[in-house]
Design a protein around this motif. Structure first.
Motif, PDB file in Angstrom:
ATOM      1  N   TYR A   1       0.830  -1.205   0.000  1.00  0.00           N
ATOM      2  CA  TYR A   1       0.000   0.000   0.000  1.00  0.00           C
ATOM      3  C   TYR A   1       0.867   1.257   0.000  1.00  0.00           C
ATOM      4  CZ  TYR A   1      -3.958  -3.029   1.104  1.00  0.00           C
ATOM      5  OH  TYR A   1      -4.930  -3.991   1.064  1.00  0.00           O
TER       6      TYR A   1
ATOM      7  N   GLN B   1      -7.848   2.381  -6.734  1.00  0.00           N
ATOM      8  CA  GLN B   1      -6.770   1.721  -7.467  1.00  0.00           C
ATOM      9  C   GLN B   1      -5.990   0.754  -6.581  1.00  0.00           C
ATOM     10  OE1 GLN B   1      -4.793   5.275  -8.820  1.00  0.00           O
ATOM     11  NE2 GLN B   1      -5.716   5.158 -10.872  1.00  0.00           N
ATOM     12  N   GLN B   2      -5.845   1.103  -5.300  1.00  0.00           N
ATOM     13  CA  GLN B   2      -5.166   0.186  -4.382  1.00  0.00           C
ATOM     14  C   GLN B   2      -5.964  -1.099  -4.197  1.00  0.00           C
ATOM     15  OE1 GLN B   2      -4.468   2.414  -0.794  1.00  0.00           O
ATOM     16  NE2 GLN B   2      -2.506   3.221  -1.523  1.00  0.00           N
TER      17      GLN B   2
ATOM     18  N   SER C   1       2.300   1.747  -3.495  1.00  0.00           N
ATOM     19  CA  SER C   1       1.287   2.223  -4.434  1.00  0.00           C
ATOM     20  C   SER C   1       0.915   3.672  -4.167  1.00  0.00           C
ATOM     21  CB  SER C   1       0.049   1.325  -4.362  1.00  0.00           C
ATOM     22  OG  SER C   1      -0.531   1.380  -3.068  1.00  0.00           O
ATOM     23  N   SER C   2       0.941   4.093  -2.904  1.00  0.00           N
ATOM     24  CA  SER C   2       0.652   5.496  -2.586  1.00  0.00           C
ATOM     25  C   SER C   2       1.738   6.405  -3.141  1.00  0.00           C
ATOM     26  CB  SER C   2       0.540   5.677  -1.067  1.00  0.00           C
ATOM     27  OG  SER C   2      -0.525   4.928  -0.540  1.00  0.00           O
TER      28      SER C   2
ATOM     29  N   GLY D   1       1.181   7.227  -6.602  1.00  0.00           N
ATOM     30  CA  GLY D   1       0.019   8.061  -6.884  1.00  0.00           C
ATOM     31  C   GLY D   1      -1.297   7.315  -6.966  1.00  0.00           C
ATOM     32  N   ALA D   2      -1.366   6.074  -6.491  1.00  0.00           N
ATOM     33  CA  ALA D   2      -2.615   5.301  -6.558  1.00  0.00           C
ATOM     34  C   ALA D   2      -3.582   5.773  -5.483  1.00  0.00           C
ATOM     35  CB  ALA D   2      -2.325   3.814  -6.375  1.00  0.00           C
ATOM     36  N   ASN D   3      -4.849   5.922  -5.863  1.00  0.00           N
ATOM     37  CA  ASN D   3      -5.880   6.278  -4.881  1.00  0.00           C
ATOM     38  C   ASN D   3      -6.440   5.021  -4.243  1.00  0.00           C
ATOM     39  OD1 ASN D   3      -7.669   5.178  -6.802  1.00  0.00           O
ATOM     40  ND2 ASN D   3      -8.058   7.191  -7.714  1.00  0.00           N
ATOM     41  N   GLY D   4      -7.474   5.196  -3.396  1.00  0.00           N
ATOM     42  CA  GLY D   4      -8.027   4.052  -2.671  1.00  0.00           C
ATOM     43  C   GLY D   4      -8.604   2.989  -3.578  1.00  0.00           C
TER      44      GLY D   4
END
Length: 315
Positions: free
Chosen positions: A192, A204-205, A195-196, A199-202
């Motif tokens: 997580y 996309q995670q 991925s953050s 730039g991944a949002n919730g």
């Protein structure tokens, strides 16, 4: 003293392994292998357990496809539970597990509260739900009337009987919720965090981290859910009997089977009716063989769909 040869050592190891597996293998042969072979054999016969089986070829299968007036209704109802009940339980259990995984206080209390319904025996939970959703005296419709909503007939209405059982299935999803919770807590936090940083949002995670990581658990839940839905018997049979006021083993006569309006008549109920109420064991065996083949085919399709979420397919 001569040393044992390599071949002798391997043979001894095989004998030790087989001796340890013998109880399990014996149980599989007696309680799975033999019934399966016997069902296939009896499916080609006319058999009532009082007379010797009479070979009739494909007559039972031909009757199933062309002459049985209830088979397609039962198959359609069973397919409805597979398509609606199984995804509803998986989605609700996964969402609830996600909330509990993020909980900070009273985590043990909430886990216990949501798991307890799964410990209620199926017959007791169905009887309780039929009472709660009774259109005349049940508390659910009373609460809805206070809110200015006219409650439906629930288990007494063909349009609402199956959705009512879906509500019951969601209520007792605690066993699946616990499995999902363990899987979610086992997802590495580093994934997580990485991925953050990318730039991944919730959402996309969840799509690219959570679902691929817990895909084996999703596959297990989907497979066991499909098997249970294709064999759906107890809840539907008890609900239809309690709602109709006719408590009889096997669903009573064929006229009130699956009350109301045959909406709760599942494939396994019809199989039971033919086999143990009408003593048509040859035809019931043919239905069992078709159910076994259908279950195997559906499981293959489900597992191929679940494979889409595996990490190697999302890289």
């Amino acid at each position: 003293m001569t040393r044992p040869s390599r071949r002798g050592i391997e043979a001894r190891r095989r004998m030790v392994a087989l001796s340890m597996l013998a109880p399990t293998l014996t149980g599989l042969l007696l309680f799975f292998g033999y019934p399966l072979v016997a069902s296939v054999f009896y499916s080609f016969t006319r058999y009532n357990q009082l007379q010797a089986p009479q070979f009739v070829g494909l007559l039972n299968y031909r009757f199933m496809v062309t002459a049985d007036p209830q088979i397609f209704t039962a198959a359609r109802n069973t397919l409805w539970f597979v398509v609606v009940l199984v995804p509803a339980r998986i989605v609700c259990a996964l969402m609830l597990a996600g909330l509990l995984a993020r909980a900070k206080t009273a985590v043990g209390f909430w886990r216990t509260v949501f798991y307890l319904p799964a410990l209620v025996p199926p017959v007791a939970s169905v009887v309780a739900f039929v009472f709660l959703f009774n259109p005349g005296t049940g508390p659910v419709n009373h609460v809805l009337s206070w809110l200015g909503i006219k409650g439906p007939l629930w288990f007494n209405d063909p349009a609402w009987s199956k959705p009512s059982l879906v509500l019951l299935g969601v209520w007792v999803m605690g066993d699946m919720m616990i499995i999902f919770l363990a899987a979610l807590l086992d997802v590495p936090r580093e994934l997580y965090e990485a991925s953050s940083l990318d730039g991944a949002n919730g959402v996309q995670q969840v799509r690219h981290v959570t679902l691929p990581t817990i895909s084996p658990v999703l596959g297990f839940a989907a497979a066991t859910g499909v098997i249970a839905a294709l064999q759906y018997f107890t809840e539907a049979a008890i609900a239809s009997q309690v709602a109709s006021g006719k408590i009889t083993v096997g669903g009573g006569s064929g006229t009130d089977l699956g009350y109301p309006g045959s909406s709760l008549m599942t494939y396994t109920q019809l199989l039971y009716q033919h086999g143990f109420a009408n003593f048509q064991f040859g035809y019931a065996s043919a239905m069992a063989v078709v159910l076994f083949l259908t279950t195997a085919l559906v499981l293959v399709l489900v597992m191929r769909r679940i494979a889409v979420f595996r990490p190697e397919n999302n890289s």
